[in-house]
Design a protein around this motif. Sequence first.
Motif, PDB file in Angstrom:
ATOM      1  N   CYS A  21      21.545   8.892 -15.020  1.00 15.62           N
ATOM      2  CA  CYS A  21      20.770   9.264 -16.137  1.00 15.62           C
ATOM      3  C   CYS A  21      20.585   8.169 -17.095  1.00 15.62           C
ATOM      4  O   CYS A  21      19.781   8.112 -17.881  1.00 15.62           O
ATOM      5  CB  CYS A  21      21.223  10.655 -16.708  1.00 15.62           C
ATOM      6  N   CYS A  48      25.855  14.311 -16.041  1.00 14.34           N
ATOM      7  CA  CYS A  48      26.044  14.373 -14.718  1.00 14.34           C
ATOM      8  C   CYS A  48      27.242  14.575 -13.977  1.00 14.34           C
ATOM      9  O   CYS A  48      27.362  14.733 -12.781  1.00 14.34           O
ATOM     10  CB  CYS A  48      25.565  12.722 -14.299  1.00 14.34           C
ATOM     11  N   CYS A  61      25.739   5.134 -17.487  1.00 18.04           N
ATOM     12  CA  CYS A  61      25.625   6.234 -16.297  1.00 18.04           C
ATOM     13  C   CYS A  61      24.491   5.832 -15.391  1.00 18.04           C
ATOM     14  O   CYS A  61      23.206   5.576 -15.901  1.00 18.04           O
ATOM     15  CB  CYS A  61      25.349   7.580 -16.833  1.00 18.04           C
ATOM     16  N   CYS A 113      30.212  10.407 -17.735  1.00 21.07           N
ATOM     17  CA  CYS A 113      28.752  11.182 -18.110  1.00 21.07           C
ATOM     18  C   CYS A 113      29.104  12.548 -17.950  1.00 21.07           C
ATOM     19  O   CYS A 113      29.199  12.958 -16.602  1.00 21.07           O
ATOM     20  CB  CYS A 113      27.872  10.614 -17.218  1.00 21.07           C
TER      21      CYS A 113
HETATM   22 ZN   LIG Z   1      24.612  10.487 -16.548  1.00 19.80          ZN
END
Ligand SMILES: [Zn+2]
Length: 149
Positions: free
Chosen positions: A36, A24, A33, A21
Amino acid sequence: MKNEIQQKLEQIALNRSTPFCYGCYKEAPTGCCESCGSNDLMRLLPGVGCEYGTSWIIKHILETELEAADLEEAFEESIRQCYPEETKVGWMTFDTVTLMKENDPVCWRCALCDYESEEESEGNILSFDNGSTYFTIQALEDLIKQNGA
Ligand SMILES: [Zn+2]
């Protein structure tokens, strides 16, 4: 044939890389992820890079682990098998292939191109970059087998 090999290379690329990701900036091995919830993920190949898709990973694997087919050499070999090794001109004797190459390099190039497209249409070689590099099917299949895909 091409699709099948492409699919298997893609599988190898997926096996070797981890979903990542970018938002992040962390790995998301499950494909989603944890922070998120995004599944719009890049692929991380440690030591090589982090980008979307698998084509760059396949490119890296082919470049680093496979030797491109030397079609020029194979073509020359096939010509040597079809014609006498030496050709007499007047009282002189020449190596036939060298004579042909040096006297009409354009014609030689054309024939080499024809040979390449023939090998490709017969399914002996494959290119993933529109013909700048070719790999033999044999080499690709060996690579796939070694990687258990
Ligand atoms: Zn993420």
